[in-house]
Design a protein around this motif. Structure first.
Motif, PDB file in Angstrom:
ATOM      1  N   PHE A 120      -6.290   3.155   6.783  1.00 14.01           N
ATOM      2  CA  PHE A 120      -5.810   2.669   5.488  1.00 14.01           C
ATOM      3  C   PHE A 120      -4.655   1.670   5.655  1.00 14.01           C
ATOM      4  CE2 PHE A 120      -3.048   3.075   1.721  1.00 14.01           C
ATOM      5  CZ  PHE A 120      -3.954   2.749   0.719  1.00 14.01           C
ATOM      6  N   LYS A 122      -6.021   2.422  -8.352  1.00 16.56           N
ATOM      7  CA  LYS A 122      -6.763   2.139  -7.110  1.00 16.56           C
ATOM      8  C   LYS A 122      -6.567   3.270  -6.114  1.00 16.56           C
ATOM      9  CE  LYS A 122      -6.247  -2.889  -7.609  1.00 16.56           C
ATOM     10  NZ  LYS A 122      -5.721  -4.130  -6.982  1.00 16.56           N
ATOM     11  N   ARG A 130      -5.584  -1.925   6.958  1.00 18.25           N
ATOM     12  CA  ARG A 130      -6.331  -2.823   6.077  1.00 18.25           C
ATOM     13  C   ARG A 130      -5.412  -3.870   5.478  1.00 18.25           C
ATOM     14  NH1 ARG A 130      -9.368   1.587   2.323  1.00 18.25           N
ATOM     15  NH2 ARG A 130      -9.976   3.040   3.994  1.00 18.25           N
ATOM     16  N   ASP A 163      -1.888   5.264 -10.911  1.00 15.37           N
ATOM     17  CA  ASP A 163      -2.376   4.136 -10.124  1.00 15.37           C
ATOM     18  C   ASP A 163      -3.879   4.022 -10.335  1.00 15.37           C
ATOM     19  OD1 ASP A 163      -3.371   2.504  -7.842  1.00 15.37           O
ATOM     20  OD2 ASP A 163      -1.349   2.717  -7.055  1.00 15.37           O
ATOM     21  N   GLN A 219      -1.152  -1.289  -6.664  1.00 16.60           N
ATOM     22  CA  GLN A 219      -1.520  -1.422  -5.254  1.00 16.60           C
ATOM     23  C   GLN A 219      -2.449  -0.294  -4.823  1.00 16.60           C
ATOM     24  OE1 GLN A 219       1.500  -0.262  -6.699  1.00 16.60           O
ATOM     25  NE2 GLN A 219       2.863  -1.046  -5.143  1.00 16.60           N
ATOM     26  N   PRO A 220      -3.247  -0.515  -3.770  1.00 11.61           N
ATOM     27  CA  PRO A 220      -4.101   0.556  -3.253  1.00 11.61           C
ATOM     28  C   PRO A 220      -3.280   1.767  -2.835  1.00 11.61           C
ATOM     29  CG  PRO A 220      -4.726  -1.558  -2.308  1.00 11.61           C
ATOM     30  CD  PRO A 220      -3.419  -1.779  -3.023  1.00 11.61           C
ATOM     31  N   GLU A 278      -7.681   6.230  -3.581  1.00 13.91           N
ATOM     32  CA  GLU A 278      -8.679   6.777  -2.668  1.00 13.91           C
ATOM     33  C   GLU A 278      -8.208   8.177  -2.292  1.00 13.91           C
ATOM     34  OE1 GLU A 278     -10.063   5.939   1.966  1.00 13.91           O
ATOM     35  OE2 GLU A 278      -9.335   4.275   0.719  1.00 13.91           O
ATOM     36  N   ARG A 312       0.853  -1.181   0.000  1.00 16.70           N
ATOM     37  CA  ARG A 312       0.000   0.000   0.000  1.00 16.70           C
ATOM     38  C   ARG A 312       0.889   1.230   0.000  1.00 16.70           C
ATOM     39  NH1 ARG A 312      -5.475  -0.147   1.643  1.00 16.70           N
ATOM     40  NH2 ARG A 312      -6.203  -2.294   1.536  1.00 16.70           N
TER      41      ARG A 312
END
Length: 299
Positions: free
Chosen positions: A295, A267, A298, A265, A242-243, A269, A137
């Motif tokens: 975050f 993904k 997770r 990226d 990756q997130p 947020e 992440r």
């Protein structure tokens, strides 16, 4: 440094919070001596925290305490900052990321979650781009990615002068006046200059950068932007998978970094921290720290 860490622990205990043990360490990585803070233990993926300009690993103390309950947390001083070596020459973010990667590998870790603020976010991105299979992440916090999208329109370019403020004349102008120089960033990049970095932190960071070679190294971060832009344009051709969490200040980079991140990226947020300027950890800890902890916790 140990005295300041102890003061933080005392403050947390006074309000009923058990502080994590945060230790000072030093190691040679990629041929450079790096100072780093380390805390925590556990089976969760280690977290690496990368500071930005006008700060050091010291900025992450409150977050380290919140993350150290289930994993190792590592916060290095980047090459040129704080207690790390300040060699002449190379300060491009690809190389700084290689420094951090060598440190992580030397400590016996392969996979990490990585967080970067300001210059640190550039290093975090360069780390993930070079070692994508080793980053689970990634968090980018308020600045921009050189060489990605319409990066030259970013709000920080209102301060274009300091991107070119280096060399002998610049060094002579700031010698003994380091705090005057840094006050511009701490005050003018904040939403409210009276609610930015604390007096203790201002004294701490001024002393850190006033060390021999500190200001020259700091200027080197900006001098390398042309190389960074070329490197990042190449990295962006292979999007990350990756997130990614992007936190920005409402009164700072706003949606710009979020839009940039979505170019590199798939993904992303994105969260705009309301009422905050650039110094998210100091201006809006009640919004910033829980977002980061959620975050990073997770799986």
């Amino acid at each position: 440094m140990k005295r300041l860490i102890s003061a933080l622990a005392a403050l947390l205990l006074a309000v009923g919070v058990q502080a994590a043990t945060i230790e000072d360490h030093s190691a040679t990585a990629n041929g450079v001596q790096l100072h780093y803070l380390q805390a925590g233990a556990g089976s969760d993926t280690p977290v690496v925290l990368l500071h930005g300009y006008a700060e050091t690993s010291h900025m992450w103390l409150p977050l380290m305490d919140q993350l150290a309950d289930r994993r190792v947390v590592i916060a290095p001083d980047l090459r040129g900052a704080g207690g790390s070596a300040k060699p002449d020459g190379v300060y491009d973010k690809k190389t700084l990321a290689q420094d951090v990667h060598a440190l992580v590998k030397g400590l016996g870790h392969r996979k990490v979650k990585i967080v970067g603020h300001d210059i640190g976010l550039m290093v975090a991105y360069a780390y993930a781009a070079q070692y994508p299979d080793e980053v689970e992440r990634i968090v980018l916090m308020d600045a921009f990615l050189p060489g990605v999208g319409d990066w030259k329109s970013v709000w920080l370019l209102r301060d274009l002068w300091h991107f070119h403020f280096h060399g002998q004349t610049a060094l002579q102008l700031v010698q003994g006046r380091e705090r005057i120089y840094f006050e511009h960033f701490w005050n003018d990049f904040a939403a409210d200059r009276t609610h930015s970095l604390s007096e203790a932190d201002r004294q701490f960071y001024t002393a850190a950068y006033a060390q021999p070679g500190g200001m020259k190294a700091g200027f080197g971060y900006f001098k390398a932007f042309e190389q960074d832009a070329a490197d990042f344009a190449g990295f962006a051709r292979t999007p990350l998978k990756q997130p990614m969490l992007v936190l920005t200040g409402e009164k700072a980079s706003g949606n710009f970094l979020i839009e940039q991140a979505r170019l590199v990226d798939g993904k992303v947020e994105g969260v705009v921290v309301k009422g905050s300027g650039h110094w998210l950890m100091e201006e809006a800890p009640a919004q910033t720290i829980p977002r980061l902890v959620d975050f990073l916790n997770r799986r």
